[in-house]
Design a protein around this motif. Structure first.
Motif, mmCIF file in Angstrom:
data_model
loop_
_atom_site.group_PDB
_atom_site.id
_atom_site.type_symbol
_atom_site.label_atom_id
_atom_site.label_comp_id
_atom_site.label_asym_id
_atom_site.label_seq_id
_atom_site.Cartn_x
_atom_site.Cartn_y
_atom_site.Cartn_z
ATOM 1 N N SER A 170 0.830 -1.207 0.000
ATOM 2 C CA SER A 170 0.000 0.000 0.000
ATOM 3 C C SER A 170 0.866 1.259 0.000
ATOM 4 O O SER A 170 0.588 2.228 -0.719
ATOM 5 C CB SER A 170 -0.931 0.000 1.212
ATOM 6 O OG SER A 170 -1.712 1.179 1.245
ATOM 7 N N GLU A 224 -0.933 7.729 -1.021
ATOM 8 C CA GLU A 224 -1.826 8.805 -0.603
ATOM 9 C C GLU A 224 -3.231 8.312 -0.283
ATOM 10 O O GLU A 224 -4.089 9.092 0.144
ATOM 11 C CB GLU A 224 -1.895 9.852 -1.714
ATOM 12 C CG GLU A 224 -0.537 10.514 -1.996
ATOM 13 C CD GLU A 224 -0.645 11.561 -3.096
ATOM 14 O OE1 GLU A 224 -1.756 11.724 -3.644
ATOM 15 O OE2 GLU A 224 0.374 12.199 -3.398
ATOM 16 N N ALA A 225 -3.497 7.012 -0.475
ATOM 17 C CA ALA A 225 -4.847 6.478 -0.213
ATOM 18 C C ALA A 225 -5.089 6.354 1.278
ATOM 19 O O ALA A 225 -4.197 6.001 2.054
ATOM 20 C CB ALA A 225 -4.981 5.109 -0.881
ATOM 21 N N GLU A 226 -6.325 6.718 1.709
ATOM 22 C CA GLU A 226 -6.681 6.630 3.133
ATOM 23 C C GLU A 226 -6.879 5.169 3.547
ATOM 24 O O GLU A 226 -6.587 4.795 4.674
ATOM 25 C CB GLU A 226 -7.964 7.421 3.400
ATOM 26 C CG GLU A 226 -7.790 8.923 3.182
ATOM 27 C CD GLU A 226 -9.057 9.677 3.507
ATOM 28 O OE1 GLU A 226 -10.070 9.021 3.874
ATOM 29 O OE2 GLU A 226 -9.041 10.910 3.400
ATOM 30 N N GLU A 227 -7.389 4.358 2.627
ATOM 31 C CA GLU A 227 -7.591 2.935 2.898
ATOM 32 C C GLU A 227 -6.989 2.121 1.752
ATOM 33 O O GLU A 227 -7.072 2.505 0.591
ATOM 34 C CB GLU A 227 -9.076 2.601 3.033
ATOM 35 C CG GLU A 227 -9.728 3.242 4.252
ATOM 36 C CD GLU A 227 -11.179 2.822 4.390
ATOM 37 O OE1 GLU A 227 -11.649 2.007 3.541
ATOM 38 O OE2 GLU A 227 -11.841 3.276 5.324
ATOM 39 N N GLU A 240 0.078 2.915 -3.278
ATOM 40 C CA GLU A 240 -1.029 3.825 -2.943
ATOM 41 C C GLU A 240 -0.650 4.672 -1.725
ATOM 42 O O GLU A 240 -1.310 4.639 -0.681
ATOM 43 C CB GLU A 240 -2.301 3.030 -2.636
ATOM 44 C CG GLU A 240 -2.799 2.194 -3.806
ATOM 45 C CD GLU A 240 -4.051 1.404 -3.461
ATOM 46 O OE1 GLU A 240 -4.790 1.018 -4.390
ATOM 47 O OE2 GLU A 240 -4.312 1.188 -2.254
ATOM 48 N N SER A 288 -6.607 -0.675 -1.000
ATOM 49 C CA SER A 288 -7.554 -1.322 -1.904
ATOM 50 C C SER A 288 -7.604 -2.833 -1.643
ATOM 51 O O SER A 288 -6.703 -3.410 -1.032
ATOM 52 C CB SER A 288 -7.160 -1.061 -3.360
ATOM 53 O OG SER A 288 -7.093 0.336 -3.613
#
Length: 214
Positions: A36, A42-45, A40, A47
């Motif tokens: 992650s 910068e993703a809050e959750e 990802e 995938s």
């Protein structure tokens, strides 16, 4: 280290499976976190594919690592079994040597007394049946009591009794290692990759000529 690897083979299947599931769960979570952060950041959750990739990677590594560790343990067990089998052959050699020393003494006694050896018929009284086992040595001592007063005979008799005891212990140890090894190659996760191994199961040591010395 070898002792720990061999000890792992004794863990019950259900306990071993539980340990693998715990390892896969924590490794999957760690791998998912790393993936992650890499793809990802910068993703809050994370995938779903991240968790899937993390746990797939975790399963592959856990199984590969488990097979490697357990194969090393099984290799140690096999080495112990082979060493014990070699020891059995050495003990048998010592037993044959003692029988070789006792044989002429008993034969001379039989010829001297002209008695029936080991309860054979009188027609076969002149045929000497060479000593081949502890049982025949005991029978000779019983048939010819005078042999029990011979220090050499009794010394050799004491030695052969000890050798047969060592032989029994060595056979028991070998069969114990063989049983543990044969169970190990059929256990999880080794059984999943069993076709890749060139080493087959160990045969148990069975010799119908061996006797109970008790």
């Amino acid at each position: 280290k070898g002792g720990i690897l061999m000890w792992l083979q004794k863990i019950p299947f259900i306990v071993k499976l539980f340990l693998y599931l715990i390892i896969i769960f924590f490794m999957g979570a760690v791998f998912a976190g790393v993936i992650s952060l890499m793809f990802e950041p910068e993703a809050e959750e994370a995938s779903a594919w991240v968790f899937t990739a993390g746990y797939v990677l975790s399963i592959v590594i856990a199984l590969a690592g488990g097979v490697s560790v357990e194969n090393n343990g099984l290799h140690k067990i096999r080495e112990q079994a082979m060493a014990m089998k070699s020891n059995i052959n050495v003990i048998r050699g010592r037993i044959d040597n003692i029988l070789f020393q006792l044989d002429p003494i008993v034969e001379n006694q039989m010829n001297h007394e002209k008695e029936i050896y080991l309860k054979v018929s009188r027609n076969e009284a002149k045929k000497y049946r060479h000593l081949k086992s502890l049982g025949e040595v005991k029978a000779s001592l019983s048939a010819y009591p005078v042999l029990r007063s011979d220090e050499t005979v009794m010394r050799l008799f004491s030695q052969i009794v000890k050798e047969y005891e060592e032989l029994a212990n060595a056979k028991m140890a070998y069969n114990g290692y063989a049983s543990q090894y044969n169970a190990g190659i059929k256990s999880f996760p080794v059984v999943l990759f069993r076709a890749l191994s060139r080493e087959g199961a160990l045969e148990y040591y069975e010799d119908p000529t061996d006797e109970n010395i008790m």
